[in-house]
Design a protein around this motif. Structure first.
Motif, mmCIF file in Angstrom:
data_model
loop_
_atom_site.group_PDB
_atom_site.id
_atom_site.type_symbol
_atom_site.label_atom_id
_atom_site.label_comp_id
_atom_site.label_asym_id
_atom_site.label_seq_id
_atom_site.Cartn_x
_atom_site.Cartn_y
_atom_site.Cartn_z
ATOM 1 N N ILE A 98 0.822 -1.199 0.000
ATOM 2 C CA ILE A 98 0.000 0.000 0.000
ATOM 3 C C ILE A 98 0.862 1.257 0.000
ATOM 4 C CG2 ILE A 98 -0.247 0.045 2.510
ATOM 5 C CD1 ILE A 98 -2.821 1.195 -0.154
ATOM 6 N N LEU A 99 1.994 1.245 0.694
ATOM 7 C CA LEU A 99 2.890 2.403 0.691
ATOM 8 C C LEU A 99 3.472 2.627 -0.694
ATOM 9 C CD1 LEU A 99 4.850 1.887 4.033
ATOM 10 C CD2 LEU A 99 2.932 3.437 3.611
ATOM 11 N N LYS A 100 3.801 1.540 -1.342
ATOM 12 C CA LYS A 100 4.352 1.625 -2.695
ATOM 13 C C LYS A 100 3.317 2.176 -3.675
ATOM 14 C CE LYS A 100 7.163 -1.590 -3.684
ATOM 15 N NZ LYS A 100 7.781 -2.910 -4.004
ATOM 16 N N GLU A 101 2.064 1.716 -3.538
ATOM 17 C CA GLU A 101 1.000 2.162 -4.440
ATOM 18 C C GLU A 101 0.669 3.638 -4.231
ATOM 19 O OE1 GLU A 101 -0.456 0.524 -6.995
ATOM 20 O OE2 GLU A 101 1.070 -0.987 -6.599
ATOM 21 N N SER A 109 3.747 8.319 -11.076
ATOM 22 C CA SER A 109 4.677 7.381 -11.675
ATOM 23 C C SER A 109 4.056 5.990 -11.791
ATOM 24 C CB SER A 109 5.945 7.303 -10.820
ATOM 25 O OG SER A 109 6.817 6.291 -11.255
ATOM 26 N N LYS A 110 4.541 5.214 -12.739
ATOM 27 C CA LYS A 110 4.103 3.828 -12.880
ATOM 28 C C LYS A 110 4.840 2.915 -11.909
ATOM 29 C CE LYS A 110 2.862 4.223 -17.788
ATOM 30 N NZ LYS A 110 3.108 3.707 -19.161
ATOM 31 N N GLU A 111 5.943 3.406 -11.362
ATOM 32 C CA GLU A 111 6.739 2.610 -10.437
ATOM 33 C C GLU A 111 7.153 3.468 -9.238
ATOM 34 O OE1 GLU A 111 7.229 -0.550 -10.689
ATOM 35 O OE2 GLU A 111 6.387 -0.778 -12.703
ATOM 36 N N SER A 112 7.484 2.784 -8.143
ATOM 37 C CA SER A 112 8.096 3.461 -6.996
ATOM 38 C C SER A 112 9.059 2.488 -6.326
ATOM 39 C CB SER A 112 7.034 3.950 -6.007
ATOM 40 O OG SER A 112 6.312 2.878 -5.447
ATOM 41 N N LYS A 147 11.069 13.687 -7.939
ATOM 42 C CA LYS A 147 10.940 12.250 -8.181
ATOM 43 C C LYS A 147 11.049 11.423 -6.904
ATOM 44 C CE LYS A 147 10.822 12.934 -12.671
ATOM 45 N NZ LYS A 147 9.562 12.759 -13.440
ATOM 46 N N VAL A 148 11.087 12.097 -5.756
ATOM 47 C CA VAL A 148 11.235 11.401 -4.472
ATOM 48 C C VAL A 148 10.217 11.953 -3.484
ATOM 49 C CG1 VAL A 148 12.788 10.908 -2.533
ATOM 50 C CG2 VAL A 148 13.708 11.042 -4.856
ATOM 51 N N VAL A 149 9.662 11.079 -2.655
ATOM 52 C CA VAL A 149 8.720 11.494 -1.617
ATOM 53 C C VAL A 149 9.135 10.881 -0.283
ATOM 54 C CG1 VAL A 149 7.117 9.563 -2.002
ATOM 55 C CG2 VAL A 149 6.258 11.709 -1.032
ATOM 56 N N THR A 150 8.985 11.672 0.787
ATOM 57 C CA THR A 150 9.229 11.173 2.138
ATOM 58 C C THR A 150 7.930 10.608 2.705
ATOM 59 O OG1 THR A 150 11.032 12.717 2.635
ATOM 60 C CG2 THR A 150 9.805 11.842 4.508
ATOM 61 N N VAL A 151 8.041 9.484 3.398
ATOM 62 C CA VAL A 151 6.893 8.865 4.060
ATOM 63 C C VAL A 151 7.181 8.861 5.563
ATOM 64 C CG1 VAL A 151 5.435 6.821 4.201
ATOM 65 C CG2 VAL A 151 6.601 7.371 2.053
ATOM 66 N N TRP A 152 6.320 9.532 6.329
ATOM 67 C CA TRP A 152 6.499 9.612 7.783
ATOM 68 C C TRP A 152 5.356 8.861 8.452
ATOM 69 C CZ3 TRP A 152 4.027 11.836 12.111
ATOM 70 C CH2 TRP A 152 4.819 11.916 13.269
ATOM 71 N N GLY A 242 11.286 6.650 -4.432
ATOM 72 C CA GLY A 242 11.588 7.352 -5.670
ATOM 73 C C GLY A 242 10.935 6.659 -6.844
ATOM 74 N N THR A 243 10.822 7.357 -7.959
ATOM 75 C CA THR A 243 10.189 6.778 -9.139
ATOM 76 C C THR A 243 11.104 5.793 -9.858
ATOM 77 O OG1 THR A 243 10.967 8.577 -10.576
ATOM 78 C CG2 THR A 243 8.843 8.891 -9.486
ATOM 79 N N ASP A 244 12.401 5.895 -9.594
ATOM 80 C CA ASP A 244 13.366 5.044 -10.284
ATOM 81 C C ASP A 244 14.653 5.028 -9.469
ATOM 82 O OD1 ASP A 244 15.671 4.599 -12.403
ATOM 83 O OD2 ASP A 244 13.826 3.928 -13.379
ATOM 84 N N LEU A 245 15.438 3.972 -9.624
ATOM 85 C CA LEU A 245 16.698 3.853 -8.892
ATOM 86 C C LEU A 245 17.627 5.035 -9.137
ATOM 87 C CD1 LEU A 245 17.551 0.054 -9.358
ATOM 88 C CD2 LEU A 245 17.029 1.202 -7.202
ATOM 89 N N LYS A 246 17.573 5.595 -10.341
ATOM 90 C CA LYS A 246 18.505 6.681 -10.677
ATOM 91 C C LYS A 246 18.239 7.958 -9.896
ATOM 92 C CE LYS A 246 15.891 8.231 -14.758
ATOM 93 N NZ LYS A 246 15.945 8.382 -16.232
#
Length: 262
Positions: A98-101, A109-112, A147-152, A242-246
């Motif tokens: 659920i966190l990933k979604e 993004s289509k991925e996280s 492209k990055v989000v913090t989850v608290w 993040g949306t991608d490893l890069k």
């Protein structure tokens, strides 16, 4: 000031419209996703953490009370926090689908992808360790902060009396000196929250966070925490998707420990 209704979104509403839902994190800076986890699951994580300590915390009914500070600095050496972030229970918790979604929706993004370094913190009136005003971008270096989000995730009470997390309204749109190349406390924007609000003519927003709720915020927004007025510790963890490893900060590609310098 209390955070207005636009900063809240119920998990069920999001799931029902997962493919079509749009939430403008770039516009608002943060959002409280309500009812992400069941309360019993949060209690299970919290109990497992405090049960690792010997004599520093005692359980009274459903609450944990801090009676002394551990001799070992937080997350260092054999401190339980350093051990807990590698535990099967915690890793299953933070790798929850659920966190990933939700992250995918908020990042459009289509991925996280979850960064490996996951921080867990605990403080109370006794330990008296608060979070000064700062931005995550000073601590987490990405090629593209959008492209990055913090989850608290609060693992128990996280209201005004228990070290509430607060946000400087619209500060993610304002200019602040880039402190990412500085070291330690030099990356902090201010210890005086009232003074910072006055100088920037911005309000501090206080989100209401119940057990099971999760806050997602962008790397650019200024945030801090109140001091705790309780011996019941505020336990929380924070993650980065993040949306991608890069776009991930490669320095964060190891398990967190208290003196890793990041």
């Amino acid at each position: 000031h209390k955070a207005p209704s636009k900063y809240y979104l119920d998990r069920d509403e999001l799931i029902k419209n997962l493919k079509n839902y749009k939430f403008n994190l770039k516009e608002n800076g943060f959002v409280v996703i309500q009812n992400v986890f069941k309360k019993d699951y949060i209690d299970q994580i919290k109990d497992a953490y405090f049960n690792l300590f010997k004599g520093n915390f005692i359980r009274k009914e459903k609450n944990w009370i801090q009676i002394s500070n551990p001799e070992i600095p937080h997350g260092c050496g054999d401190h339980p926090a350093k051990i807990f972030v590698k535990s099967k229970l915690f890793l299953e918790f933070i790798n929850n689908d659920i966190l990933k979604e939700i992250s995918k929706v908020l990042l459009s993004s289509k991925e996280s992808v979850l960064t490996k370094r996951a921080i867990i913190r605990s403080f109370s009136k006794i330990s008296n360790s608060t979070t000064a005003a700062h931005r995550d971008r000073e601590y987490y270096k990405s090629n593209d902060n959008s492209k990055v989000v913090t989850v608290w995730i609060p693992l128990g009470n996280a209201d005004i009396n228990h070290g509430q997390l607060i946000y400087l309204e619209n500060s993610h749109k304002a200019f602040f000196k880039d402190r990412s190349e500085l070291k330690g406390k030099q990356r902090i924007i201010s210890y005086d929250l009232g003074d910072l609000a006055n100088k920037t003519s911005k309000n501090w927003l206080i989100p209401k966070v119940n057990k099971g709720d999760v806050i997602f915020h962008c790397l650019n927004i200024v945030h801090a925490s109140f001091e705790s007025n309780s011996n019941e510790p505020r336990l929380s963890c924070d993650l980065r998707f993040g949306t991608d490893l890069k776009y991930l900060d490669q320095r964060w590609n190891n398990y967190w420990y208290g003196d890793d310098g990041l």
